[in-house]
Write a protein that holds these residues in place. Structure first.
Motif, PDB file in Angstrom:
ATOM      1  N   ARG A  91       8.249  56.077  18.748  1.00  0.00           N
ATOM      2  CA  ARG A  91       8.065  55.320  19.993  1.00  0.00           C
ATOM      3  C   ARG A  91       6.585  55.083  20.298  1.00  0.00           C
ATOM      4  O   ARG A  91       6.216  54.005  20.768  1.00  0.00           O
ATOM      5  N   ALA A  92       5.737  56.078  20.055  1.00  0.00           N
ATOM      6  CA  ALA A  92       4.317  55.916  20.364  1.00  0.00           C
ATOM      7  C   ALA A  92       3.687  54.837  19.492  1.00  0.00           C
ATOM      8  O   ALA A  92       2.948  53.972  19.985  1.00  0.00           O
ATOM      9  N   SER A  93       3.965  54.862  18.196  1.00  0.00           N
ATOM     10  CA  SER A  93       3.376  53.860  17.306  1.00  0.00           C
ATOM     11  C   SER A  93       3.948  52.469  17.580  1.00  0.00           C
ATOM     12  O   SER A  93       3.237  51.461  17.472  1.00  0.00           O
ATOM     13  N   ALA A  94       5.238  52.394  17.951  1.00  0.00           N
ATOM     14  CA  ALA A  94       5.818  51.093  18.297  1.00  0.00           C
ATOM     15  C   ALA A  94       5.184  50.536  19.566  1.00  0.00           C
ATOM     16  O   ALA A  94       4.892  49.334  19.658  1.00  0.00           O
ATOM     17  N   LEU A  95       4.954  51.396  20.558  1.00  0.00           N
ATOM     18  CA  LEU A  95       4.264  50.965  21.770  1.00  0.00           C
ATOM     19  C   LEU A  95       2.880  50.437  21.430  1.00  0.00           C
ATOM     20  O   LEU A  95       2.441  49.406  21.966  1.00  0.00           O
ATOM     21  N   PHE A  96       2.201  51.112  20.535  1.00  0.00           N
ATOM     22  CA  PHE A  96       0.884  50.694  20.093  1.00  0.00           C
ATOM     23  C   PHE A  96       0.930  49.289  19.498  1.00  0.00           C
ATOM     24  O   PHE A  96       0.072  48.437  19.787  1.00  0.00           O
ATOM     25  N   ALA A  97       1.931  49.014  18.656  1.00  0.00           N
ATOM     26  CA  ALA A  97       2.046  47.710  18.016  1.00  0.00           C
ATOM     27  C   ALA A  97       2.438  46.618  19.011  1.00  0.00           C
ATOM     28  O   ALA A  97       1.914  45.500  18.961  1.00  0.00           O
TER      29      ALA A  97
END
Length: 411
Positions: free
Chosen positions: A63-69
């Motif tokens: 979820r954190a990396s997807a939010l980043f993208a």
């Protein structure tokens, strides 16, 4: 790694931030950075026979990396016209700027690839994602949503069909490590890994930037759009996870996948909750029914995109409610979010210095994380208060400005 908002009509001093920014967007990006750091420092599984998921793994993994993208897409939209996409020479200038900024980010990522650290470094993939969405920067929100819907449905199936072919090639088109400058000499392997067989498969991850672009084309400063993002994002996230649970548990999907694994004691239940990266998702179409983090399936993309949209909505609302003259409670978090390239790089260097050796006497894993997190928040707040760019952000911004330069026309 951040994308700038609208440019000011006056020329800023060297090293200063130009123009206005939505504080909620930067604060959400700061949260994404802290979440990614948590998955790098804390274990995502308990070290027991069943690999029981930890709280960090359940909350932040995927979820954190997807939010980043997704926020990368939002930033691109804000820097290319907001609700009214650029067109003509201005659009081409913006594309050149984004491309040069992507090259800076990619160069930093390739330089960091040689660090001895057990972390999947996202920067090279991030740079390639920027290049891949260049053709879509001139689209409005309606066309972006249609394109994103098609991409989220089709790209996972295409990846599922192509991945086995790439993995059985000789040599397999998979790096097995973070991209390095030396990997440029084997472009087929590098591109295969970046787009399909690596930790952050660009083919599916384009979805996140398309959704972010669509979000950034909305009227983010209005009162209703943040509420809409929160409501729709939450609904999509819950429905995607619910549908996956139904297919896995009630329709027999997990049992079918367990039967395809070579090791029947493999803790598939735990992996479906936390991380499918590195799992050979071949041999059964049931893999496409998973919503597991880093599975790259339609339901995973929908769930994580929904969470990202809801988080953006929350921070936009918080930014509207708490920001007052002389009082900015989001200052440390949005300062961290405006310097993610510099802070992410520093975090990787710290983790590399600790990798493979015991912690110094008196140090704890919690201390390693919170020491970095507090430092980032304090430094980010100072830089934001002084309207300074981070060092690597300054280089990326200079590259962007160079690409956007348009010589004055002779009349």
């Amino acid at each position: 790694m951040t994308s700038r908002g609208t440019a000011s009509t006056s020329r800023p001093a060297a090293g200063k931030l130009a123009g206005t920014r939505l504080s909620g967007i930067d604060a959400a990006r700061g949260l994404a950075l802290l979440g990614m750091m948590a998955t790098h420092v804390f274990p995502t599984f308990e070290s027991n026979a069943h690999l029981t998921p930890t709280w960090t793994g359940l909350v932040f993994s995927g979820r954190a990396s997807a939010l980043f993208a997704v926020l990368a897409g939002v930033g691109l939209a804000l820097s290319t016209g907001k609700q009214q996409p650029l067109h003509g020479p201005a659009l081409w200038a913006a594309r050149r700027g984004v491309a040069l900024r992507a090259l800076v980010i990619g160069a930093v990522g390739l330089s960091l690839g040689g660090l001895e650290v057990n972390i999947a470094i996202i920067l090279v993939h991030y740079a390639v994602l920027f290049l891949c969405v260049l053709p879509f920067l001139g689209l409005d929100v309606k066309h972006l949503l249609v394109l994103a819907a098609g991409w989220v449905l089709v790209s996972p199936a295409v990846a599922f069909l192509l991945r086995p072919w790439l993995l059985t090639a000789e040599p397999p088109l998979q790096l097995g490590h973070n991209p390095l400058r030396e990997d440029l000499s084997t472009p087929a392997v590098l591109l295969g890994d970046l787009f399909l067989t690596g930790y952050y498969p660009v083919l599916q991850w384009i979805t996140y930037l398309l959704i972010g672009l669509a979000i950034g084309r909305l009227a983010l400063t209005s009162a209703s759009v943040p509420v809409l993002l929160l409501a729709v994002g939450s609904a999509v996230a819950v429905l995607a996870k619910w549908l996956s649970v139904v297919m896995m548990e009630d329709w027999g999907g997990r049992a079918a996948l367990q039967a395809t694994l070579l090791d029947p004691s493999y803790p598939l239940e735990s992996l479906l909750q936390v991380n499918l990266a590195g799992v050979d998702q071949t041999g059964s179409a049931w893999w496409l029914a998973s919503s597991a983090p880093h599975s790259g399936t339609t339901l995973d993309l929908l769930h994580t995109s929904g969470v990202a949209a809801a988080v953006v909505g929350v921070f936009l609302l918080v930014g509207r409610l708490v920001q007052r003259p002389g009082l900015d409670v989001l200052l440390p978090l949005r300062g961290a979010g405006a310097m993610t390239l510099s802070f992410y790089t520093a975090h990787l260097c710290v983790m590399a210095s600790l990798y493979g050796r015991p912690l110094p006497s008196g140090w704890t894993v919690e201390g390693v994380y919170w020491g970095q997190a507090v430092s980032i928040l304090v430094l980010g707040g100072i830089f934001a208060a002084l309207s300074w760019r981070g060092p690597l952000e300054w280089v990326a911004h200079a590259a962007n400005q160079l690409g956007r330069f348009q010589p004055a026309r002779v009349r």
